[in-house]
Design a protein around this motif. Structure first.
Motif, short mmCIF file in Angstrom:
data_model
loop_
_atom_site.label_atom_id
_atom_site.label_comp_id
_atom_site.label_asym_id
_atom_site.label_seq_id
_atom_site.Cartn_x
_atom_site.Cartn_y
_atom_site.Cartn_z
N HIS A 20 -8.03 38.12 -15.68
CA HIS A 20 -6.94 37.01 -15.47
C HIS A 20 -7.62 35.96 -16.58
O HIS A 20 -6.97 35.61 -17.54
CB HIS A 20 -7.03 36.44 -14.18
CG HIS A 20 -6.34 37.49 -13.30
ND1 HIS A 20 -7.05 38.45 -12.65
CD2 HIS A 20 -5.12 37.78 -12.82
CE1 HIS A 20 -6.45 39.15 -11.94
NE2 HIS A 20 -5.33 39.00 -11.85
N SER A 62 -2.56 39.66 -10.60
CA SER A 62 -2.05 38.43 -9.85
C SER A 62 -1.32 37.45 -10.81
O SER A 62 -0.66 36.56 -10.58
CB SER A 62 -3.26 37.43 -9.65
OG SER A 62 -4.31 37.89 -8.63
N GLY A 83 0.93 32.61 -13.98
CA GLY A 83 1.85 33.57 -13.19
C GLY A 83 2.77 32.89 -12.74
O GLY A 83 4.31 32.93 -13.52
N ASN A 84 2.73 32.14 -11.74
CA ASN A 84 3.83 31.43 -11.01
C ASN A 84 3.85 29.92 -11.49
O ASN A 84 4.65 29.20 -10.89
CB ASN A 84 3.62 31.36 -9.41
CG ASN A 84 4.70 31.70 -8.62
OD1 ASN A 84 5.83 31.80 -9.13
ND2 ASN A 84 4.48 32.25 -7.44
N PHE A 85 3.13 29.57 -12.62
CA PHE A 85 3.21 28.57 -13.43
C PHE A 85 2.73 27.13 -12.23
O PHE A 85 3.01 26.15 -12.79
CB PHE A 85 4.46 28.19 -13.63
CG PHE A 85 4.70 27.34 -15.02
CD1 PHE A 85 4.05 27.82 -16.24
CD2 PHE A 85 5.25 25.88 -14.68
CE1 PHE A 85 4.25 27.08 -17.32
CE2 PHE A 85 5.15 25.14 -16.03
CZ PHE A 85 4.84 25.56 -17.15
N GLY A 86 1.91 27.55 -11.44
CA GLY A 86 1.38 26.44 -10.37
C GLY A 86 0.17 25.72 -11.16
O GLY A 86 0.06 24.71 -11.15
N ASN A 87 -0.90 26.67 -11.48
CA ASN A 87 -1.96 26.20 -12.16
C ASN A 87 -1.93 25.37 -13.06
O ASN A 87 -2.21 24.19 -13.42
CB ASN A 87 -3.18 27.31 -12.10
CG ASN A 87 -4.43 27.00 -12.30
OD1 ASN A 87 -4.49 25.61 -11.92
ND2 ASN A 87 -5.10 27.80 -12.63
N ASP A 117 -3.84 37.39 -4.66
CA ASP A 117 -4.86 36.47 -4.26
C ASP A 117 -4.34 35.44 -3.18
O ASP A 117 -5.31 34.93 -2.37
CB ASP A 117 -5.66 35.82 -5.46
CG ASP A 117 -6.18 36.79 -6.33
OD1 ASP A 117 -6.82 37.56 -5.66
OD2 ASP A 117 -6.33 36.77 -7.61
N PRO A 127 -4.60 30.90 -17.36
CA PRO A 127 -3.73 32.04 -17.16
C PRO A 127 -2.76 32.03 -16.24
O PRO A 127 -2.96 31.53 -14.95
CB PRO A 127 -5.20 33.09 -16.73
CG PRO A 127 -6.06 31.99 -15.93
CD PRO A 127 -5.75 30.65 -16.80
N THR A 155 -10.22 31.96 -13.23
CA THR A 155 -9.59 31.89 -11.93
C THR A 155 -9.90 33.21 -10.95
O THR A 155 -9.62 32.81 -9.76
CB THR A 155 -8.02 32.39 -12.22
OG1 THR A 155 -7.66 33.30 -13.03
CG2 THR A 155 -7.14 31.06 -12.81
N PHE A 188 -9.35 31.62 -7.49
CA PHE A 188 -8.83 29.91 -7.63
C PHE A 188 -7.96 29.52 -6.41
O PHE A 188 -7.99 28.40 -5.96
CB PHE A 188 -8.45 29.47 -8.90
CG PHE A 188 -6.84 29.50 -8.92
CD1 PHE A 188 -6.11 30.62 -9.17
CD2 PHE A 188 -6.27 28.18 -8.86
CE1 PHE A 188 -4.80 30.45 -9.47
CE2 PHE A 188 -4.75 28.29 -8.68
CZ PHE A 188 -4.02 29.26 -9.28
N LYS A 189 -7.20 30.60 -5.67
CA LYS A 189 -6.45 30.04 -4.58
C LYS A 189 -7.24 29.23 -3.62
O LYS A 189 -6.61 28.64 -2.98
CB LYS A 189 -5.68 31.14 -4.07
CG LYS A 189 -4.76 32.03 -4.87
CD LYS A 189 -3.43 31.23 -5.88
CE LYS A 189 -2.69 32.17 -6.46
NZ LYS A 189 -3.13 32.89 -7.50
C1 PLP Z 1 -2.84 33.20 -8.82
C2 PLP Z 1 -3.41 33.56 -9.81
C3 PLP Z 1 -3.20 33.47 -11.35
C4 PLP Z 1 -1.90 32.67 -11.54
O1 PLP Z 1 -1.75 31.30 -11.33
P1 PLP Z 1 -0.28 30.63 -10.99
O2 PLP Z 1 -0.68 29.29 -10.62
O3 PLP Z 1 0.27 31.69 -10.24
O4 PLP Z 1 0.19 30.66 -12.50
C5 PLP Z 1 -3.88 33.52 -12.16
N1 PLP Z 1 -5.17 34.15 -12.10
C6 PLP Z 1 -5.55 34.53 -10.70
C7 PLP Z 1 -6.92 35.12 -10.32
C8 PLP Z 1 -4.82 34.24 -9.65
O5 PLP Z 1 -5.17 34.70 -8.41
#
Ligand code: PLP
Length: 495
Positions: A398, A320, A267-271, A145, A265, A424, A111-112
């Protein structure tokens, strides 16, 4: 009137959107946030028939008010084109009783790409608008990612260089190969001996290093960020939540005004923060369900109000999301503190010094839109396998964390609102974990042997991004210790 941006650690200085994108991080170490979240100025009925690109313009123009219509549309058109393998850019797929929003149809199949295919254009446009003649050096820490998506976005973009740090041993084989085979004269990839948090803290320290800034300036360069600490990453992510809701409406899956839940899902709380912004813009979203893997620092935070990173860092099948310091949470903390920069700065100082902080009861009350959940490794694998067995749909690990958390939430709460799952990554990207979850017999197989097997079981075509790395030449082999990142950057830039 322009919507201005402030640092989460200092309320006094305001910058335009293009300045915030250029800088990436504020000088005081804070993150840029808009003074308020703008409302959509089109109705859902108006959005329903829009293409992805049209939706992107409708959303982004509300945030990036100092970009002209022509500038913004040009950025959008160059980003969301045939780099994506589907015209709809982000397809919605109904799987059982939930809707997967597939955000992995871009160049690097995670998704990045949704934000990083446009960020280079926003950044070079912002540089022009602000008469910046320096080269922009993108420094990026990646859990796997972001690195590849940023490299693909910035490769050979004139006036830019990009340096990516990833944790050696902390990414999947496909992820690593995608990065180390990256072409482009302006690209550098470095494996650090440490985990993602080390990489991210190291990059943040470089941004705050005034001496280094001066040396770069003398050499005609300046840093910016492609991580989700850059507001230029976050704004394009708001788009797909608006788009998804409008498409659910168009497909008559929901009635006008019907509230849905969204599971992300995290990680860094961006999405998930982007989903929160979409809600504030006016999308009828009820709960934002924050799904973690076994690194469940956010789950604990939503439950107790204490953020505590002092714990073991666990390597999981959703790498990720293997993160203990979720940078973007700072934007939420600032918001629930009533935009109190001083309070936020105090909590962030505690995080830096003691590795933990506790929010006040008043702040905790403002978290009612969020639900925290997590999935164990076993639950994640189980979700991949059972969904495949029941529906034939193969999801990545993820996404499976989110699907598992969403199902548990529905069962435990009785909340039956329709649920959107941010999907993602392509299962091809985490093929070893995905295939071993489907059948243990694949556990000993090589990742590359499994590609054709996944193609067979899922019936989905092998993405270009995978075909490419099967035979690509390795171009990057630099490694460094986590405390040597500054020297490495200086070496690469020749300053
Ligand atoms: C980066 C990533 C996440 C986490 O997204 P955040 O914005 O960091 O919370 C989840 N799944 C995948 C596949 C990612 O690449």
């Amino acid at each position: 009137m322009n919507l201005l941006y402030k640092s989460t650690r200092n309320n006094d200085r305001k910058v335009t959107a293009s300045e915030a994108i250029l800088k990436g991080l504020a000088e005081d170490g804070g993150l840029f946030v808009p003074e308020y979240i703008p409302k959509l100025d089109v109705t859902m009925d108006g959005l329903k028939d829009m293409t992805y690109q049209e939706t992107a313009y409708a959303v982004m123009k509300q945030f990036l008010t100092d970009f002209t219509e022509e500038e913004l549309k040009s950025c959008i058109d160059r980003a969301y084109d045939s780099k994506f393998d589907t015209e709809v850019i982000a397809p919605l797929v109904k799987v059982g009783d939930v809707y997967h929003l597939e955000l992995f149809h871009g160049a690097t199949i995670a998704f990045k790409d949704m934000a990083l295919s446009i960020l280079p254009h926003l950044l070079t446009t912002a540089a022009k608008k602000n008469n910046v003649s320096n080269d922009i050096v993108i420094l990026t820490a990646t859990s796997g990612d972001t690195g590849k998506a940023a490299l693909a976005g910035f490769a050979d973009v004139p006036g830019t260089k990009i340096i990516v740090f990833y944790p050696k041993g902390g990414v999947s084989r496909v992820q690593e190969l995608q990065m180390v085979t990256q072409k482009g004269e302006n690209t550098s990839v470095v494996a650090i001996h440490g985990n993602f948090d080390n990489a991210q803290s190291g990059v943040k320290a470089l941004f705050e290093d005034r001496e280094l800034e001066k040396e770069l300036e003398d050499a005609g360069c300046q840093f910016s960020s492609a991580n989700s600490i850059n507001i230029g990453r976050l704004v394009p992510q708001v788009v797909y939540y608006v788009y998804a809701y409008a498409k659910l409406l168009q497909n008559e899956e929901i009635a006008a005004g019907e509230e849905i839940n969204v599971t992300v899902p995290t990680g860094n709380f961006g999405n998930i923060l982007a989903a929160y912004y979409a809600k504030q813009m006016g999308v009828p979203i009820a709960k934002l369900i924050c799904a973690s893997n076994e690194n469940k620092v956010l789950f604990d935070f939503f439950r107790t109000g204490v953020y505590d990173r002092n714990r073991e860092f666990i390597l999981t099948s959703s790498p990720s999301m293997d993160i203990l310091i979720s940078s973007n949470l700072e934007r939420l903390i600032y918001t629930i503190a009533g935009q109190d920069a001083e309070k936020n700065a105090e909590l962030m100082a505690q995080l830096r010094e003691k590795g933990k902080y506790e929010i006040t009861p008043e702040m905790k009350e403002k978290l009612e839109d969020f639900v925290g959940g997590y999935a164990t490794e076993e639950e994640t694998g189980e979700t991949v396998r059972r969904t495949y067995e029941r529906t034939g749909y193969v999801m990545d690990t993820h996404t499976a964390v989110a699907a598992s958390v969403c199902a548990k939430y529905r069962k435990d709460s009785g909340d039956e609102k329709k649920c959107l799952i941010a999907s993602t990554a392509s299962p091809y990207k985490f093929i070893h974990s995905v295939m071993s979850a489907i059948d243990e017999k694949y556990a000993s197989a090589d990742e590359f042997e499994l590609i054709d097997e996944l193609n067979r079981v899922s019936g989905t075509p092998i993405p270009n991004a995978i075909e490419e790395i099967r035979s690509a030449e390795i171009r990057h082999s630099r490694e460094c210790d986590a405390d040597r990142m500054k020297d490495t950057v200086k070496e690469i830039l020749g300053v």
